[in-house]
Design a protein around this motif. Structure first.
Motif, mmCIF file in Angstrom:
data_model
loop_
_atom_site.group_PDB
_atom_site.id
_atom_site.type_symbol
_atom_site.label_atom_id
_atom_site.label_comp_id
_atom_site.label_asym_id
_atom_site.label_seq_id
_atom_site.Cartn_x
_atom_site.Cartn_y
_atom_site.Cartn_z
ATOM 1 N N TRP A 1 10.414 3.733 0.771
ATOM 2 C CA TRP A 1 11.244 4.703 1.659
ATOM 3 C C TRP A 1 10.360 5.406 2.506
ATOM 4 O O TRP A 1 10.376 5.297 3.912
ATOM 5 N N TYR A 2 9.148 5.999 1.924
ATOM 6 C CA TYR A 2 8.084 6.902 2.735
ATOM 7 C C TYR A 2 7.280 5.869 3.608
ATOM 8 O O TYR A 2 7.440 6.296 4.796
ATOM 9 N N PHE A 3 7.004 4.792 3.165
ATOM 10 C CA PHE A 3 6.167 3.729 3.969
ATOM 11 C C PHE A 3 7.042 3.446 5.166
ATOM 12 O O PHE A 3 6.514 3.047 6.133
ATOM 13 N N LEU A 4 8.231 3.096 5.151
ATOM 14 C CA LEU A 4 9.149 2.656 6.011
ATOM 15 C C LEU A 4 9.534 3.637 6.978
ATOM 16 O O LEU A 4 9.459 3.557 8.142
ATOM 17 N N ALA A 5 10.318 4.809 6.355
ATOM 18 C CA ALA A 5 10.753 5.663 7.320
ATOM 19 C C ALA A 5 9.754 6.652 7.825
ATOM 20 O O ALA A 5 10.165 6.970 8.968
ATOM 21 N N GLU B 1 4.895 1.808 7.949
ATOM 22 C CA GLU B 1 3.844 1.041 7.633
ATOM 23 C C GLU B 1 4.573 -0.026 6.699
ATOM 24 O O GLU B 1 4.748 0.211 5.473
ATOM 25 N N PRO B 2 4.838 -1.076 7.199
ATOM 26 C CA PRO B 2 5.733 -2.201 6.317
ATOM 27 C C PRO B 2 4.999 -2.753 5.392
ATOM 28 O O PRO B 2 5.655 -3.255 4.439
ATOM 29 N N PHE B 3 3.631 -2.929 5.422
ATOM 30 C CA PHE B 3 2.714 -3.336 4.639
ATOM 31 C C PHE B 3 2.931 -2.530 3.223
ATOM 32 O O PHE B 3 2.909 -3.011 2.039
ATOM 33 N N GLY B 4 2.661 -1.624 3.551
ATOM 34 C CA GLY B 4 2.858 -0.381 2.474
ATOM 35 C C GLY B 4 4.092 -0.501 1.678
ATOM 36 O O GLY B 4 4.244 -0.370 0.285
ATOM 37 N N ALA B 5 5.106 -0.663 2.398
ATOM 38 C CA ALA B 5 6.626 -0.395 1.928
ATOM 39 C C ALA B 5 6.523 -1.758 0.793
ATOM 40 O O ALA B 5 7.432 -1.992 0.030
ATOM 41 N N GLY B 6 6.218 -2.847 1.588
ATOM 42 C CA GLY B 6 6.132 -4.367 0.943
ATOM 43 C C GLY B 6 5.489 -4.343 -0.320
ATOM 44 O O GLY B 6 5.861 -4.739 -1.199
ATOM 45 N N PHE B 7 4.218 -3.867 -0.421
ATOM 46 C CA PHE B 7 3.779 -3.552 -1.537
ATOM 47 C C PHE B 7 4.423 -2.624 -2.740
ATOM 48 O O PHE B 7 4.550 -3.118 -3.765
ATOM 49 N N CYS B 8 4.901 -1.632 -2.167
ATOM 50 C CA CYS B 8 5.609 -0.747 -3.258
ATOM 51 C C CYS B 8 6.866 -1.334 -3.625
ATOM 52 O O CYS B 8 7.446 -1.077 -4.836
#
Length: 181
Positions: free
Chosen positions: A77-81, A85-92
């Motif tokens: 949620w943090y990396f998306l919203a 940063e979609p790459f960080g969200a994808g990793f998480c």
């Protein structure tokens, strides 16, 4: 401005994706697969026990699993919203799936009690399954199997997301259009 997914950043992201894919294959190939990220999971697992201990016996036992799953889920949620940063969200998202695989191993051990425990305390899932009448072999296998399946699906979704993001912008747009169309 150039494609942000080009050059060195894309190479580093591609190398990380390859490492995560290797870890995923390792985890899928072994029923008790292990990943270095499990040491991080353990930290959040133990912290979950501490944070939820004041809320009763059941939440104290469940707190470990909740802690270890909440951190990567909240980071998605943090990396998306917040960071966009979609790459960080994808990793998480991948990390959340990997953490579910780790939880499934712990659940599956609820009857055999073979895994070493931090501090040698009680086995969370033995206690929880017993408390809810699910400690029978079939129940433990069913719940741990469903958890493993969810972990596999989420980890693979995270890998696919990262795979799309490391593509050059033009190829990425084509993939998005095909999926959306």
């Amino acid at each position: 401005m150039g494609d942000p997914s080009s050059g060195a950043p894309r190479l580093l992201k591609t190398l990380l994706l390859a490492l995560l894919a290797w870890c995923t294959l390792h985890l899928l190939a072994s029923p008790r697969g292990w990943c270095p990220l499990d040491l991080v999971n353990l930290t959040f697992h133990e912290a979950g026990h501490v944070f939820l201990a004041p809320f009763g016996h059941t939440l104290h036992f469940l707190g470990g699993t909740l802690g270890q799953l909440a951190v990567p889920a909240l980071l998605v949620w943090y990396f998306l919203a917040r960071r966009r940063e979609p790459f960080g969200a994808g990793f998480c998202l991948w990390w959340l799936g990997e953490s579910l695989l780790n939880v499934a191993v712990y659940m599956a051990d609820a009857r055999a009690l073979e895994l070493p425990l931090v501090g040698g305390g009680e086995h969370d899932w033995n206690e929880l399954f017993f408390r809810f009448g699910l400690l029978g072999e079939d129940s433990v296998q069913r719940v741990s199997g469903l958890t493993r399946g969810a972990g596999v699906a989420i980890a693979l979704l995270g890998l696919a997301w990262l795979g799309v993001l490391v593509l050059p912008a033009r190829a990425r747009a084509g993939v998005v259009l095909r999926v959306a169309g």
